[in-house]
Design an enzyme around this catalytic site. Structure first.
Site, mmCIF file in Angstrom:
data_model
loop_
_atom_site.group_PDB
_atom_site.id
_atom_site.type_symbol
_atom_site.label_atom_id
_atom_site.label_comp_id
_atom_site.label_asym_id
_atom_site.label_seq_id
_atom_site.Cartn_x
_atom_site.Cartn_y
_atom_site.Cartn_z
ATOM 1 N N ASP A 150 -0.137 4.270 1.041
ATOM 2 C CA ASP A 150 -0.477 5.264 2.057
ATOM 3 C C ASP A 150 0.215 5.017 3.383
ATOM 4 O O ASP A 150 0.676 3.908 3.680
ATOM 5 C CB ASP A 150 -1.991 5.330 2.259
ATOM 6 C CG ASP A 150 -2.604 4.034 2.758
ATOM 7 O OD1 ASP A 150 -2.153 2.952 2.322
ATOM 8 O OD2 ASP A 150 -3.546 4.077 3.579
ATOM 9 N N HIS A 186 0.826 -1.201 0.000
ATOM 10 C CA HIS A 186 0.000 0.000 0.000
ATOM 11 C C HIS A 186 0.864 1.256 0.000
ATOM 12 O O HIS A 186 1.916 1.321 0.639
ATOM 13 C CB HIS A 186 -0.986 0.003 1.170
ATOM 14 C CG HIS A 186 -0.373 -0.094 2.531
ATOM 15 N ND1 HIS A 186 0.130 1.005 3.201
ATOM 16 C CD2 HIS A 186 -0.194 -1.157 3.365
ATOM 17 C CE1 HIS A 186 0.584 0.628 4.388
ATOM 18 N NE2 HIS A 186 0.402 -0.681 4.516
ATOM 19 N N GLU A 188 3.712 -6.326 4.043
ATOM 20 C CA GLU A 188 3.527 -5.793 5.388
ATOM 21 C C GLU A 188 4.801 -6.012 6.206
ATOM 22 O O GLU A 188 5.519 -6.996 5.994
ATOM 23 C CB GLU A 188 2.352 -6.488 6.074
ATOM 24 C CG GLU A 188 1.006 -6.189 5.472
ATOM 25 C CD GLU A 188 0.541 -4.768 5.721
ATOM 26 O OE1 GLU A 188 1.068 -4.117 6.659
ATOM 27 O OE2 GLU A 188 -0.339 -4.294 4.977
ATOM 28 N N GLU A 233 -4.958 1.639 2.444
ATOM 29 C CA GLU A 233 -5.037 0.435 3.288
ATOM 30 C C GLU A 233 -5.205 0.795 4.751
ATOM 31 O O GLU A 233 -5.767 0.015 5.521
ATOM 32 C CB GLU A 233 -3.767 -0.414 3.096
ATOM 33 C CG GLU A 233 -3.800 -1.775 3.761
ATOM 34 C CD GLU A 233 -3.280 -1.794 5.201
ATOM 35 O OE1 GLU A 233 -3.446 -2.823 5.877
ATOM 36 O OE2 GLU A 233 -2.706 -0.766 5.654
#
Length: 355
Positions: free
Chosen positions: A68, A66, A155, A126
């Site tokens: 963001d 992601h 992640e 996300e």
């Protein structure tokens, strides 16, 4: 010469990308891919950027991350100290994005000699509510772009494999009472007092660790919001409690709701605000087993919800694997180490045949 992933991560941190403000970083990613990996098919949908090889291999690996970050905490400027990089999103997950960009560029250079096709997905939002999530949009409107035989979400995991993920359930419970003057409380019924029994049950609840495929998922239930009261001289007639439950992939959302509802006995109503399914570890999947086994990777359960669950619900095996310590994500002192960036890149590069 090996890529300088720490420097690229610093460049990415320097581009602000708080949720719903990802256009600048999407522009950077798209322009870099167009310039440095021109043989890849590059597609932009809103501020989601997808790039992929199309060599016709039997298998396709998708690596997703992601764009963001959470809001800054006076840490928006990247700072390198030795082989450590500090700054907003360093772990979650500008370091992972740097690995993805470098993989895509290397895939362009190697072309059809890869052992499987590669898709990289840079997606938005996300860190905020589900309605904005870029992957949700892609699965709903462009499922072909997120199709794969295995998905790896970058992640922060400290270069461990964090298998599966917890489910998340948030409910709002309302407790009813009857208003009265606080000098004559026997004329009414205090809704906050009525809620206190449920509050005490949740505070005393001992969440278990649930074993799934040999991994221990530690569960939790927390009151995350409480409101009630009218005035200093009024017995309140309503109290509202918001409860979040993190549950192991041994359960579905309905089971988790039943568990929470039992603790909220006495509530006039219990309304589900959101529920996100858990994802099982899926360690016996051949590609997941191959990824772990050939790289001799350590495995632990993912505590928290990630988009691994989204891929799993659409029939795509998925796992979490990326640089950065998940315990310091979203903190003022967030950082990532060069050694983890290099290790994650090497594992992924070997897996798809880049090295």
């Amino acid at each position: 010469m090996p890529p300088d992933l720490l420097a690229l991560t610093a460049d990415l941190i320097a581009i602000p990308s708080v949720s719903l403000n990802e256009t600048a970083i999407a522009n950077f990613v798209e322009e870099r891919l167009t310039q440095r990996a021109p043989s890849l098919e590059c597609i932009r949908i809103g501020d989601n950027v997808i790039a992929r090889t199309n060599a016709g291999h039997e298998r396709r690996l998708l690596v997703g991350g992601h764009l963001d970050t959470v809001p800054a905490d006076q840490n928006e400027n990247p700072r390198i100290e030795g082989d450590s990089l500090f700054g907003l999103g360093a772990a979650d997950m500008k370091g992972g994005l740097a690995v993805m960009l470098t993989l895509a560029e290397a895939a362009h250079a190697l072309g059809s000699r890869l052992r499987m096709d590669l898709t990289v997905v840079f997606y938005v939002a996300e860190e905020i509510t589900e309605e904005h999530n870029g992957l949700r949009v892609l699965f709903a409107e462009h499922p072909d772009l997120v199709a794969a035989d295995l998905a790896i979400l970058m992640e922060p995991t400290g270069a461990w494999v964090e298998a599966g993920c917890q489910g998340s359930l948030t409910v709002e419970a309302t407790f009813a009472g009857v208003r009265a003057h606080s000098a004559r409380p026997w004329m009414g019924n205090n809704a906050i007092h009525a809620a206190s029994q449920a509050l005490a049950r949740i505070a005393a609840h001992n969440s278990e660790s649930v074993s799934v495929d040999g991994l221990e998922y530690r569960e939790s239930i927390q009151v995350v919001h409480f409101e009630g009261g009218v005035a200093n001289n009024v017995v309140p007639d309503s109290a509202v409690m918001r409860v979040n439950r993190r549950f192991a992939p041994a359960y579905d959302a309905q089971t988790a709701l039943a568990q929470v509802s039992a603790l909220l006995e006495g509530a006039e109503s219990v309304v589900v605000l959101n529920d996100s399914p858990a994802a099982p570890p899926n360690l016996m999947n051949p590609l997941i087993a191959e990824f772990i086994g050939t790289n001799d990777l350590a495995v632990r359960p993912k505590l928290g919800w990630t988009d691994v669950a989204r891929f799993t619900s659409h029939g795509v095996p998925a796992l979490n694997f990326g640089p950065g310590n998940p315990e310091i994500a979203h903190t003022h002192g967030e950082f990532v180490e060069r050694v983890e960036l290099d290790a994650c890149y090497a594992v992924l590069a070997r897996f798809i045949g880049l090295i």
